[in-house]
Design an enzyme around this catalytic site. Structure first.
Site, PDB file in Angstrom:
ATOM      1  N   GLN A 122       0.843  -1.190   0.000  1.00  0.00           N
ATOM      2  CA  GLN A 122       0.000   0.000   0.000  1.00  0.00           C
ATOM      3  C   GLN A 122       0.885   1.249   0.000  1.00  0.00           C
ATOM      4  O   GLN A 122       1.668   1.472   0.924  1.00  0.00           O
ATOM      5  CB  GLN A 122      -0.932   0.038   1.208  1.00  0.00           C
ATOM      6  CG  GLN A 122      -1.962   1.161   1.075  1.00  0.00           C
ATOM      7  CD  GLN A 122      -2.781   1.378   2.330  1.00  0.00           C
ATOM      8  OE1 GLN A 122      -2.242   1.775   3.362  1.00  0.00           O
ATOM      9  NE2 GLN A 122      -4.083   1.148   2.246  1.00  0.00           N
ATOM     10  N   TYR A 172      -6.043  10.986   3.751  1.00  0.00           N
ATOM     11  CA  TYR A 172      -4.677  11.266   3.332  1.00  0.00           C
ATOM     12  C   TYR A 172      -4.663  12.015   1.989  1.00  0.00           C
ATOM     13  O   TYR A 172      -5.698  12.452   1.504  1.00  0.00           O
ATOM     14  CB  TYR A 172      -3.862   9.976   3.322  1.00  0.00           C
ATOM     15  CG  TYR A 172      -3.796   9.367   4.704  1.00  0.00           C
ATOM     16  CD1 TYR A 172      -3.189  10.061   5.755  1.00  0.00           C
ATOM     17  CD2 TYR A 172      -4.392   8.144   4.997  1.00  0.00           C
ATOM     18  CE1 TYR A 172      -3.162   9.547   7.048  1.00  0.00           C
ATOM     19  CE2 TYR A 172      -4.364   7.616   6.284  1.00  0.00           C
ATOM     20  CZ  TYR A 172      -3.751   8.330   7.310  1.00  0.00           C
ATOM     21  OH  TYR A 172      -3.742   7.817   8.582  1.00  0.00           O
ATOM     22  N   ARG A 218      -7.513   2.179  -2.992  1.00  0.00           N
ATOM     23  CA  ARG A 218      -8.376   2.198  -1.814  1.00  0.00           C
ATOM     24  C   ARG A 218      -9.083   3.548  -1.717  1.00  0.00           C
ATOM     25  O   ARG A 218      -8.449   4.598  -1.796  1.00  0.00           O
ATOM     26  CB  ARG A 218      -7.573   1.952  -0.536  1.00  0.00           C
ATOM     27  CG  ARG A 218      -8.472   1.665   0.669  1.00  0.00           C
ATOM     28  CD  ARG A 218      -7.694   1.377   1.940  1.00  0.00           C
ATOM     29  NE  ARG A 218      -8.382   0.360   2.743  1.00  0.00           N
ATOM     30  CZ  ARG A 218      -8.256   0.233   4.062  1.00  0.00           C
ATOM     31  NH1 ARG A 218      -7.476   1.061   4.739  1.00  0.00           N
ATOM     32  NH2 ARG A 218      -8.889  -0.716   4.701  1.00  0.00           N
ATOM     33  N   GLY A 225      -8.976  -6.567   9.579  1.00  0.00           N
ATOM     34  CA  GLY A 225      -7.892  -5.796  10.165  1.00  0.00           C
ATOM     35  C   GLY A 225      -7.548  -6.261  11.565  1.00  0.00           C
ATOM     36  O   GLY A 225      -6.703  -7.141  11.755  1.00  0.00           O
ATOM     37  N   ARG A 226      -8.204  -5.663  12.554  1.00  0.00           N
ATOM     38  CA  ARG A 226      -7.878  -5.981  13.950  1.00  0.00           C
ATOM     39  C   ARG A 226      -7.908  -7.481  14.268  1.00  0.00           C
ATOM     40  O   ARG A 226      -7.052  -7.962  15.012  1.00  0.00           O
ATOM     41  CB  ARG A 226      -8.813  -5.210  14.881  1.00  0.00           C
ATOM     42  CG  ARG A 226      -8.572  -3.695  14.869  1.00  0.00           C
ATOM     43  CD  ARG A 226      -9.532  -2.988  15.817  1.00  0.00           C
ATOM     44  NE  ARG A 226      -9.352  -1.546  15.802  1.00  0.00           N
ATOM     45  CZ  ARG A 226      -9.981  -0.724  14.961  1.00  0.00           C
ATOM     46  NH1 ARG A 226     -10.821  -1.222  14.067  1.00  0.00           N
ATOM     47  NH2 ARG A 226      -9.766   0.574  14.994  1.00  0.00           N
TER      48      ARG A 226
END
Length: 365
Positions: A99, A185, A232, A321-322
């Site tokens: 990424q 971002y 993404r 993810g987590r």
């Protein structure tokens, strides 16, 4: 068998299942130089029963950084550091994309030799902090500084930095790259009216706000091939002061443009907090109509939710993810209906192997 565990294709890649390890910042590179290290290779290898692993966000240049100890992929040392990581992952059967990010205004002069970060417009994000650590690894969350507006020369350079880092990522052994265009971002900052108040060809109209994203994508596709490029996007995420009333139609238009460029996949970053907005089914239907290549979804998915979105055809792969942090054997646990371990939130950013590579696999009885 659940679709989640089926073999599938991602353009040229054969994936061992539809489970994706989502990109997660863990801030454990070696210093100086933000260099990937053997501990990171162990971490990713432990989780390589996924079909696809997307690396933690990886900066494309010195001025792309916004958090301490995050990796880069643009120096020889960084590329050399990534090679054992990608080899370890592939040895376990997973594919791996890198990424690529530029944080834009989500940064601090600490990372820029005292200079201001760059962004579409000179607007500091409200209530937004970055993690800055000292040489001993002790970190604190610090308010972002007001950035300076990018010049045309800045824009041209950053586009080329994305392309160059994509080339270096392939040299490092990655199967492709994911361009980070979400979560507040730099690319996301260009897409949204509240963070982009430019009056040139990169601001104002929807077409202009999409221009930077599409120019980055085209440069990266030219460098490594569209079949190795994912993007993404985060249409319903508004943290980091990113509440834009036009973002959903902007991203739907982006999906149409990305399909025209035949990229490998579109990765939808969904809100994952407790009272997050539910994504309307109408959006998922319209997104699928506009983007027919692979769609990845991520955002607090359970196995049941993952199977439902796959069965309806709204997504082809589901990212976790987590759960992958605390469960290196997540694929096995899901397949065998085993309980999931909880993560230690205090060890997410920075530190050593504790809370990183020392989570135990579940014993199958």
């Amino acid at each position: 068998m659940s679709k989640l565990f089926e073999h599938t294709q991602l353009k040229h890649l054969a994936l061992q299942n539809r489970v994706v390890m989502a990109p997660m910042t863990r801030a454990r590179t070696s210093q100086p130089g933000n260099i990937p290290n053997p501990m990171m290779a162990t971490y990713y290898q432990q989780r390589a029963s996924a079909g696809l692993i997307i690396s933690e966000a990886t900066q494309i240049s010195d001025d792309a950084q916004g958090y301490s100890f995050t990796p880069g992929v643009y120096t020889d040392e960084q590329v050399a550091g990534w090679k054992p990581v990608t080899r370890a992952v592939k040895a376990q059967g997973a594919a791996m994309f890198c990424q690529l990010w530029h944080v834009g205004r989500v940064s601090h002069p600490t990372f820029h030799n005292g200079e201001l970060p760059i962004a579409p417009s000179a607007l500091a994000p409200v209530d937004t902090k970055v993690w800055i650590a000292d040489e001993q690894g002790k970190g604190n969350m610090v308010d972002c500084a007001e950035p300076r507006a990018m010049t045309q020369a800045d824009i041209d350079r950053v586009i080329q930095d994305f392309a160059y880092s994509a080339k270096r990522a392939i040299e490092a052994g990655f199967d492709g790259v994911e361009i980070h265009g979400g979560n507040g971002y730099l690319i996301d900052q260009f897409l949204r009216t509240n963070s982009n108040q430019r009056s040139d060809n990169y601001g104002g109209s929807r077409e202009n706000r999409l221009r930077f994203l599409l120019e980055v994508v085209e440069a990266v596709c030219t460098e490594i091939g569209a079949d190795k490029v994912g993007v993404r996007l985060a249409p319903f995420i508004t943290f980091k002061d990113m509440n834009c009333p036009d973002i959903v139609p902007t991203i739907l238009e982006a999906s149409k443009q990305l399909q025209a460029r035949d990229i490998a996949y579109l990765h939808l970053s969904e809100a994952d907090w407790d009272d997050a907005p539910v994504i309307p089914e109408s959006f998922r239907i319209e997104l699928r109509e506009r983007f027919t290549n692979t769609i990845i979804v991520a955002g607090s998915y359970t196995q049941a939710r993952a199977e439902a979105v796959l069965d309806k055809g709204y997504a082809d792969l589901v990212a976790f993810g987590r759960p992958f942090v605390a469960n290196p054997d997540l694929v096995s646990r899901l397949k065998n209906h085993q309980p999931l371990s909880n993560l230690d939130g205090a060890t997410l950013f920075g530190g050593d192997h504790h809370g990183y590579t020392d989570y135990a696999a579940c014993e199958i009885s």
